[in-house]
Design an enzyme around this catalytic site. Structure first.
Site, mmCIF file in Angstrom:
data_model
loop_
_atom_site.group_PDB
_atom_site.id
_atom_site.type_symbol
_atom_site.label_atom_id
_atom_site.label_comp_id
_atom_site.label_asym_id
_atom_site.label_seq_id
_atom_site.Cartn_x
_atom_site.Cartn_y
_atom_site.Cartn_z
ATOM 1 N N SER A 195 -3.551 17.405 -4.020
ATOM 2 C CA SER A 195 -4.420 16.759 -5.020
ATOM 3 C C SER A 195 -5.851 16.593 -4.523
ATOM 4 C CB SER A 195 -3.879 15.381 -5.371
ATOM 5 O OG SER A 195 -2.541 15.475 -5.763
ATOM 6 N N GLY A 196 -6.016 16.112 -3.291
ATOM 7 C CA GLY A 196 -7.357 15.837 -2.768
ATOM 8 C C GLY A 196 -8.135 17.114 -2.516
ATOM 9 N N CYS A 207 2.195 15.507 -3.960
ATOM 10 C CA CYS A 207 2.275 14.837 -5.264
ATOM 11 C C CYS A 207 3.012 15.697 -6.277
ATOM 12 C CB CYS A 207 0.876 14.503 -5.765
ATOM 13 S SG CYS A 207 0.876 13.908 -7.455
ATOM 14 N N CYS A 219 5.199 12.447 -6.272
ATOM 15 C CA CYS A 219 5.008 11.689 -7.521
ATOM 16 C C CYS A 219 5.614 12.356 -8.751
ATOM 17 C CB CYS A 219 3.513 11.487 -7.789
ATOM 18 S SG CYS A 219 2.545 11.147 -6.321
ATOM 19 N N LYS A 230 9.479 13.047 -8.604
ATOM 20 C CA LYS A 230 10.084 11.706 -8.507
ATOM 21 C C LYS A 230 10.077 11.004 -9.863
ATOM 22 C CE LYS A 230 7.690 8.372 -8.205
ATOM 23 N NZ LYS A 230 6.973 7.822 -7.085
ATOM 24 N N GLY A 286 12.883 0.850 3.873
ATOM 25 C CA GLY A 286 12.676 -0.195 2.860
ATOM 26 C C GLY A 286 11.315 -0.089 2.210
ATOM 27 N N TYR A 327 8.274 2.374 -0.135
ATOM 28 C CA TYR A 327 8.177 2.946 -1.479
ATOM 29 C C TYR A 327 9.305 3.958 -1.726
ATOM 30 C CZ TYR A 327 3.079 1.990 -2.484
ATOM 31 O OH TYR A 327 1.860 1.464 -2.757
ATOM 32 N N ILE A 328 9.410 4.931 -0.811
ATOM 33 C CA ILE A 328 10.281 6.080 -1.077
ATOM 34 C C ILE A 328 11.749 5.670 -1.035
ATOM 35 C CG2 ILE A 328 10.973 8.371 -0.228
ATOM 36 C CD1 ILE A 328 8.101 8.826 0.659
ATOM 37 N N GLU A 363 12.502 3.563 -4.212
ATOM 38 C CA GLU A 363 12.483 4.357 -5.441
ATOM 39 C C GLU A 363 13.721 5.247 -5.526
ATOM 40 O OE1 GLU A 363 7.721 4.646 -6.451
ATOM 41 O OE2 GLU A 363 8.640 6.353 -5.440
ATOM 42 N N ARG A 413 15.803 -2.304 8.038
ATOM 43 C CA ARG A 413 15.864 -3.027 9.311
ATOM 44 C C ARG A 413 15.252 -4.425 9.241
ATOM 45 N NH1 ARG A 413 11.488 0.535 12.848
ATOM 46 N NH2 ARG A 413 9.675 0.134 11.523
ATOM 47 N N GLY A 457 9.111 6.642 6.629
ATOM 48 C CA GLY A 457 7.671 6.787 6.807
ATOM 49 C C GLY A 457 7.228 8.238 6.902
ATOM 50 N N ASP A 483 -3.943 11.811 2.779
ATOM 51 C CA ASP A 483 -2.939 11.244 3.697
ATOM 52 C C ASP A 483 -3.170 11.643 5.153
ATOM 53 O OD1 ASP A 483 -1.828 10.333 1.368
ATOM 54 O OD2 ASP A 483 0.146 11.225 1.669
ATOM 55 N N THR A 493 -2.041 9.409 -4.139
ATOM 56 C CA THR A 493 -2.710 10.561 -4.749
ATOM 57 C C THR A 493 -4.090 10.231 -5.338
ATOM 58 O OG1 THR A 493 -0.614 11.607 -5.225
ATOM 59 C CG2 THR A 493 -2.471 12.294 -6.584
ATOM 60 N N HIS A 547 1.214 -10.278 -29.227
ATOM 61 C CA HIS A 547 2.533 -10.852 -29.438
ATOM 62 C C HIS A 547 3.377 -10.004 -30.379
ATOM 63 C CE1 HIS A 547 5.429 -14.084 -29.517
ATOM 64 N NE2 HIS A 547 5.468 -14.005 -30.834
ATOM 65 N N GLU A 560 1.965 -10.371 -22.578
ATOM 66 C CA GLU A 560 1.180 -11.511 -23.064
ATOM 67 C C GLU A 560 1.254 -12.696 -22.091
ATOM 68 O OE1 GLU A 560 2.628 -13.671 -26.643
ATOM 69 O OE2 GLU A 560 4.373 -12.363 -26.529
HETATM 70 P P1 NDP Z 1 6.575 3.430 4.203
HETATM 71 O O1 NDP Z 1 5.735 3.403 5.397
HETATM 72 O O2 NDP Z 1 6.132 2.753 2.948
HETATM 73 O O3 NDP Z 1 8.019 2.863 4.549
HETATM 74 C C1 NDP Z 1 8.736 3.296 5.659
HETATM 75 C C2 NDP Z 1 9.970 2.439 5.762
HETATM 76 O O4 NDP Z 1 10.807 2.933 6.789
HETATM 77 C C3 NDP Z 1 9.667 1.003 6.112
HETATM 78 O O5 NDP Z 1 10.562 0.190 5.395
HETATM 79 C C4 NDP Z 1 9.909 0.948 7.604
HETATM 80 O O6 NDP Z 1 10.308 -0.309 8.044
HETATM 81 C C5 NDP Z 1 11.058 1.907 7.736
HETATM 82 N N1 NDP Z 1 11.138 2.511 9.052
HETATM 83 C C6 NDP Z 1 10.145 3.099 9.766
HETATM 84 N N2 NDP Z 1 10.621 3.573 10.947
HETATM 85 C C7 NDP Z 1 11.941 3.295 10.964
HETATM 86 C C8 NDP Z 1 12.974 3.504 11.904
HETATM 87 N N3 NDP Z 1 12.739 4.125 13.071
HETATM 88 N N4 NDP Z 1 14.215 3.060 11.613
HETATM 89 C C9 NDP Z 1 14.450 2.427 10.447
HETATM 90 N N5 NDP Z 1 13.509 2.187 9.519
HETATM 91 C C10 NDP Z 1 12.270 2.613 9.774
HETATM 92 O O7 NDP Z 1 6.863 4.959 3.978
HETATM 93 P P2 NDP Z 1 7.474 5.780 2.802
HETATM 94 O O8 NDP Z 1 8.020 6.976 3.507
HETATM 95 O O9 NDP Z 1 8.372 4.991 1.936
HETATM 96 O O10 NDP Z 1 6.196 6.182 1.934
HETATM 97 C C11 NDP Z 1 5.022 6.693 2.556
HETATM 98 C C12 NDP Z 1 3.816 6.379 1.736
HETATM 99 O O11 NDP Z 1 3.766 7.229 0.615
HETATM 100 C C13 NDP Z 1 3.790 4.975 1.150
HETATM 101 O O12 NDP Z 1 3.329 4.018 2.055
HETATM 102 C C14 NDP Z 1 2.871 5.159 -0.016
HETATM 103 O O13 NDP Z 1 1.545 5.019 0.430
HETATM 104 C C15 NDP Z 1 3.142 6.565 -0.461
HETATM 105 N N6 NDP Z 1 4.033 6.594 -1.638
HETATM 106 C C16 NDP Z 1 3.589 6.085 -2.825
HETATM 107 C C17 NDP Z 1 4.394 6.055 -3.945
HETATM 108 C C18 NDP Z 1 3.897 5.470 -5.212
HETATM 109 O O14 NDP Z 1 2.703 5.348 -5.384
HETATM 110 N N7 NDP Z 1 4.776 5.043 -6.115
HETATM 111 C C19 NDP Z 1 5.761 6.593 -3.898
HETATM 112 C C20 NDP Z 1 6.132 7.095 -2.613
HETATM 113 C C21 NDP Z 1 5.286 7.083 -1.546
HETATM 114 P P3 NDP Z 1 9.269 -1.505 8.410
HETATM 115 O O15 NDP Z 1 8.860 -2.106 7.100
HETATM 116 O O16 NDP Z 1 10.082 -2.422 9.245
HETATM 117 O O17 NDP Z 1 8.144 -0.855 9.142
#
Ligand code: NDP
Length: 452
Positions: free
Chosen positions: A15-16, A43, A48, A51, A176, A178-179, A182, A199, A262, A303, A311, A435, A440
Site C-alpha cells: 500500500s505505501g 494489506c 486487511c 481478513k 493476544g 490484533y491478528i 481477529e 501469555r 507479532g 511497517d 495500512t 435515534h 447515539e
Molecule cells: P501484535 O504485536 O499486536 O501482537 C503480538 C501478540 O503476540 C501479543 O499478544 C504478544 O504478547 C504475543 N507474543 C509475542 N511474542 C510471543 C511469544 N514469544 N510467545 C507468546 N506470545 C507472544 O502483533 P500482531 O501479529 O497481532 O499484529 C501486528 C500488527 O499488525 C498490529 O500491531 C497492527 O499494527 C497490525 N494489524 C492491524 C490490524 C487492523 O488494523 N485491524 C489487523 C491485524 C494487524 P504481549 O502482549 O505479551 O507482548
C-alpha cells in the site's frame, strides 16, 4: 539528462510503496518499483482485505440465527470453505491487477523481482543488473515471526491461513494482539473449535482495559476457549494434528496451530546496513519525521519502519514523502490520534488515550455506558456493547473514544474526526442524537462514571 536512471526507485509494492510511486510519477518524476511477490503487499494479499472478507463470511451464522428470531424460516446448511477460498483468491487476483494498472497508468516502470540496496543511489535486481536513482524508498513491510520452540516450524501464521486446503476442526491460536484475536473470532464463527493462549493477563495489551475486558468476555461467551496467562512450550507433529504442551500443564491435540505472535520489519539481506542505513533493535529502519534514513537519499515508510503498523498510516507516510521530496514542501508525518479498528466479534473501534494512559497524564472524567443493543436484544442475544469517552478535566477535550459494538470500525472513523479536531465533551453534548441507534449513546452520556 539526469545522472540517474530514475528520480525514485521504490522497493516494495504494498500500500505505501505503490501510493508513493504513483503520486510521484503523476507529479512528473521518473519512477520505478520492484516487487518480489504479489502487488498489494500484506494489506491486499495477506492481511486487511482477505481478513475482512473472512470476517464477513464468519458473521453469517449469527445473522441466520437472528433472522429466525425475527420470524424468518431459514436454515444455514454448511460452510463451503473451498468455494469461498476460490472466490477470495479471485478477488485478490483482481485487486493485484488493479494495483498493477494503477502503476502502469501512472507511468511507473515495474520489475517483478527482488531488489536490494547496493549503495546510496543504486539498487540491485535479483533478475540481474543494477538501477540508479536519485532517491530510494524502502517500503518492504513486515513479516510474521514465530517463537523459537520445538515444532514451531509446523505452525501456521497469518500468511498461510488464507490458503488452507481445508478448514481444521480445531485450532490453537497463540497470541493476544490484533491478528490472534481477529482470527480467533473469524474461525470460531466459521465453526472451527478455537482455543487461544495468551501469555499476559488480558488480550489486546495497550488498549483501554474496560474495552479489552468486554471483548475478551464476549469472545469467550461466543465460544472461543481463551486461556489467559498461558503459553505454548512445545508442539509435536502427529499423523493427524499436533500435540501441544503448555505452561498450564495441559497437553492437548489440535488439528492446526497458528502463531500470531507479532511481526518484524522486512529488512534482512536488503543491503541497508552496508549502504549506511541505521536499523533498530528488531531490524526496523530508523527514520526521522520525514521518513528519511541516515543516508539522505534513502527514505523508508510503512511497517518496515515499525512506527504505527497500519495500512492507512503507510499510505500517509508515502504521501508525506512525495510532498517532502518531490513537491518541495517538507511534510512531517502526523502520527497523533490515529483511529483504528480491530475486527473481533464484537468489533472494537478506538482513538486516542485509554483511561489508564490518560489518568497517568492528567485529571480526567470517564463517561461510559454498556448495554444490550436493540437489534441483538430483540433476537434474544446476550451481546453487550460499550461506548466510552475519556475527557480532560482541564481542557474538556475528548482524549479518547472507545467503542465495542457491531460496526464500531465504521463509527470510530466518524467519531475520530471530532476527536482529531479537538472536540470537547460539550461539543459532543450539543450534537443531537440520531435515534434509535447505538451510536447515539456517544452524545447522550450526561454524568461521568468516575473521575481519576
Ligand atoms: P501484535 O504485536 O499486536 O501482537 C503480538 C501478540 O503476540 C501479543 O499478544 C504478544 O504478547 C504475543 N507474543 C509475542 N511474542 C510471543 C511469544 N514469544 N510467545 C507468546 N506470545 C507472544 O502483533 P500482531 O501479529 O497481532 O499484529 C501486528 C500488527 O499488525 C498490529 O500491531 C497492527 O499494527 C497490525 N494489524 C492491524 C490490524 C487492523 O488494523 N485491524 C489487523 C491485524 C494487524 P504481549 O502482549 O505479551 O507482548
Amino acid at each position: 539528462m539526469s545522472e540517474f536512471d530514475y528520480d525514485l526507485f521504490v522497493i516494495g509494492g504494498g500500500s505505501g510503496g505503490v501510493r508513493a510511486a504513483r503520486v510521484a510519477a503523476q507529479g512528473g518524476a521518473r519512477v520505478a518499483l520492484a516487487e518480489e511477490d504479489r502487488y498489494g503487499g500484506t494489506c491486499v494479499q495477506r492481511g486487511c482485505v482477505p481478513k475482512k472478507l473472512m470476517v464477513f463470511a464468519s458473521e453469517y451464522p449469527g445473522y441466520i440465527e437472528d433472522a429466525r428470531a425475527y420470524g424468518w424460516t431459514v436454515n444455514a446448511g454448511g460452510f463451503d470453505w473451498p468455494s469461498f477460498r476460490t472466490k477470495l483468491h479471485a478477488e485478490l487476483d483482481r485487486l493485484e491487477g488493479v494495483y498493477r494498472r494503477l502503476l502502469s497508468n501512472s507511468g511507473v516502470e515495474t520489475f517483478d523481482t527482488r531488489a536490494t540496496v547496493a549503495d546510496a543511489h543504486t539498487v540491485e535486481l535479483a533478475s540481474g543488473g543494477t538501477k540508479t536513482a536519485k532517491h530510494i524508498l524502502v517500503a518492504t513491510g513486515g513479516w510474521p515471526v514465530k517463537p523459537d520452540l520445538p515444532g514451531a516450524e509446523h505452525a501456521l501464521t497469518s500468511n498461510e491461513i488464507f490458503h488452507l486446503e481445508e478448514l481444521p476442526k480445531s485450532i490453537l491460536i497463540v497470541g493476544g494482539g490484533y491478528i490472534a484475536c481477529e482470527f480467533a473470532c473469524i474461525l470460531n464463527g466459521l465453526g472451527v473449535q478455537v482455543t487461544q493462549y495468551y501469555r499476559g493477563a488480558q488480550i489486546l495489551r495497550g488498549f483501554d482495559a474496560e474495552a479489552r475486558g468486554l471483548i475478551s468476555e464476549e469472545m469467550m461467551r461466543n465460544g472461543v476457549d481463551l486461556h489467559l496467562g498461558t503459553n505454548i512450550i512445545e508442539m509435536e507433529k502427529l499423523d493427524h494434528g499436533f500435540r501441544v504442551k503448555s505452561t498450564n500443564g495441559d497437553e492437548r491435540t489440535f488439528d492446526q496451530v497458528m502463531f500470531a505472535t507479532g511481526r518484524v520489519p522486512n529488512t534482512p539481506e536488503l543491503g541497508l546496513e552496508r549502504a549506511g542505513v541505521k536499523l533498530g533493535a528488531n531490524g526496523a529502519v530508523e527514520v526521522d519525521e520525514y521518513s528519511q534514513t541516515a543516508v539522505p537519499s534513502i527514505y523508508a515508510i510503512g511497517d518496515v519502519t515499525d512506527r504505527v503498523n497500519l495500512t492507512p498510516v503507510a499510505i500517509r507516510e508515502g504521501m508525506a514523502f512525495v510532498e517532502t521530496v518531490f513537491n518541495g514542501n517538507p511534510t512531517p508525518v502526523d502520527h497523533a490520534l490515529i483511529p483504528t479498528a480491530i475486527f473481533t466479534q464484537p468489533e472494537f473501534g478506538t482513538i486516542g488515550l485509554s483511561e489508564e494512559e490518560a489518568r497517568d497524564r492528567e485529571e480526567v472524567e470517564v463517561y461510559c455506558t454498556s448495554f444490550k443493543p436493540m437489534q441483538e436484544a430483540f433476537a434474544g442475544r446476550e451481546d453487550r456493547v460499550l461506548m466510552k469517552l475519556i475527557v480532560s478535566c482541564e481542557t474538556r477535550k475528548v482524549l479518547g473514544c472507545h467503542i465495542v459494538a457491531p460496526g464500531a470500525g465504521e463509527m470510530i472513523q466518524l467519531a475520530g474526526i471530532a476527536v482529531k479536531m479537538g472536540a470537547t465533551k460539550e461539543d459532543f453534548d450539543r450534537t443531537v442524537a440520531v435515534h434509535p441507534t447505538m451510536a447515539e449513546e456517544i452524545v447522550t452520556m450526561r454524568e461521568p462514571v468516575r473521575s481519576a
